[in-house]
Design an enzyme around this catalytic site. Structure first.
Site, PDB file in Angstrom:
ATOM      1  N   ASP A   1       0.804  -1.223   0.000  1.00  0.00           N
ATOM      2  CA  ASP A   1       0.000   0.000   0.000  1.00  0.00           C
ATOM      3  C   ASP A   1       0.840   1.278   0.000  1.00  0.00           C
ATOM      4  OD1 ASP A   1      -2.237  -1.660   0.179  1.00  0.00           O
ATOM      5  OD2 ASP A   1      -2.199  -1.623   2.371  1.00  0.00           O
TER       6      ASP A   1
ATOM      7  N   GLY B   1      -4.903  -0.780  -1.582  1.00  0.00           N
ATOM      8  CA  GLY B   1      -4.355   0.440  -1.015  1.00  0.00           C
ATOM      9  C   GLY B   1      -4.937   0.799   0.336  1.00  0.00           C
ATOM     10  N   ARG B   2      -6.082   0.155   0.689  1.00  0.00           N
ATOM     11  CA  ARG B   2      -6.781   0.505   1.936  1.00  0.00           C
ATOM     12  C   ARG B   2      -7.091   2.005   1.968  1.00  0.00           C
ATOM     13  NH1 ARG B   2      -3.968  -1.887   7.110  1.00  0.00           N
ATOM     14  NH2 ARG B   2      -2.166  -0.852   6.195  1.00  0.00           N
TER      15      ARG B   2
ATOM     16  N   HIS C   1      -6.562  -9.985  -4.694  1.00  0.00           N
ATOM     17  CA  HIS C   1      -5.328 -10.468  -4.092  1.00  0.00           C
ATOM     18  C   HIS C   1      -4.224 -10.870  -5.064  1.00  0.00           C
ATOM     19  CE1 HIS C   1      -7.781 -10.429  -0.443  1.00  0.00           C
ATOM     20  NE2 HIS C   1      -6.625 -10.393   0.202  1.00  0.00           N
TER      21      HIS C   1
ATOM     22  N   GLN D   1      -2.833  -9.035  -6.911  1.00  0.00           N
ATOM     23  CA  GLN D   1      -1.912  -7.890  -6.847  1.00  0.00           C
ATOM     24  C   GLN D   1      -0.771  -8.125  -5.866  1.00  0.00           C
ATOM     25  OE1 GLN D   1      -4.270  -3.870  -6.756  1.00  0.00           O
ATOM     26  NE2 GLN D   1      -5.695  -5.494  -6.240  1.00  0.00           N
ATOM     27  N   ARG D   2      -1.000  -8.991  -4.891  1.00  0.00           N
ATOM     28  CA  ARG D   2      -0.021  -9.187  -3.833  1.00  0.00           C
ATOM     29  C   ARG D   2       1.037 -10.233  -4.192  1.00  0.00           C
ATOM     30  NH1 ARG D   2      -1.761  -7.187   1.098  1.00  0.00           N
ATOM     31  NH2 ARG D   2      -0.434  -8.677   2.183  1.00  0.00           N
TER      32      ARG D   2
END
Length: 232
Positions: free
Chosen positions: A41, A84-85, A163, A165-166
């Site tokens: 993030d 990004g939260r 997820h 993306q992680r």
């Protein structure tokens, strides 16, 4: 302690705010510990970029380019929801990199009407494909897609990257930054220092007391958002 039983003299903890506080507690217990910023993030303010940010950004850009190809052929808008939260770093940088027509982040949240207005404007300017880049937790993007289509007449889909993306192979910048920070952390531990958040600022290793790093105020990214607006 268990650490002593295994001959562990110090720890370098990689993570976000929670991991940092764990490293601080260990330090207070007499166990030397350092914190490295490992979160996609980019919400650790004591460093320019966190470990994992560039890897995730590459994943997002690749995904958006694929969505752009489909949107172009179908004359369609596509809402792309990225992680990004409460930080818009991924969305802002991805929007600049991909030329997204619309951007909404926690630092500058657009209303539904503002998004629809910008979609209409992009179509009026002749854009066959329209990318609406948003940070997670801000909208029900599937409902938003329906509303955009109903009110603008532009066929719209929503893509939640989620997820994946992680994961993936680390980008070169992440590999380099991680090694530079780790080397600096170990050197400081050898000097008898502890309880510090390690970062890279303007390419130079830095060390900030963990509590101070956690309490630092997040930037509003006005300049970066202004650059996006000027470039789109």
């Amino acid at each position: 302690s268990i650490l002593n039983e295994y001959g562990i003299e110090a720890l370098v903890v990689i993570g976000g705010d929670g991991s940092y506080m764990g490293a601080l507690r260990l330090t207070e217990m007499g166990i030397p510990a350092m914190g490295l910023p490992g979160t996609i993030d980019n919400d650790i303010v004591s460093t320019d970029h966190t470990i994992g940010f560039f890897t995730t950004l590459e994943t997002i850009v690749h995904s958006v380019e694929q969505a752009r190809d489909t949107s172009e052929s179908h004359n369609r808008a596509n809402i792309i929801e990225v992680m990004g939260r409460h930080a818009g770093d991924l969305a802002i940088n991805a929007a600049i990199a991909t030329g997204a027509e619309v951007l909404s982040t926690p630092e500058r949240k657009l209303s539904e009407d503002e998004i629809i207005s910008q979609v209409k404007a992009a179509r009026a300017e002749g854009h066959r494909s329209i990318i609406v880049m948003v940070t997670e937790l801000m909208y029900d993007v599937h409902q938003l897609a329906k509303d955009i289509e109903a009110k603008s007449g532009v066929e719209t889909r929503a893509t939640v990257l989620g997820h994946p993306q992680r994961g993936g192979n680390p980008a070169p910048f992440d590999r380099i930054n991680a090694q530079l920070m780790a080397k600096y952390a170990v050197n400081l531990l050898k000097e008898g220092k502890s309880g510090m958040a390690i970062g890279l600022v303007s390419g130079k290793p830095t060390a900030t007391p963990i509590q101070e790093a956690v309490d630092m105020k997040r930037p509003d990214h006005k300049d970066l958002i202004a650059a996006y607006e000027a470039l789109k």
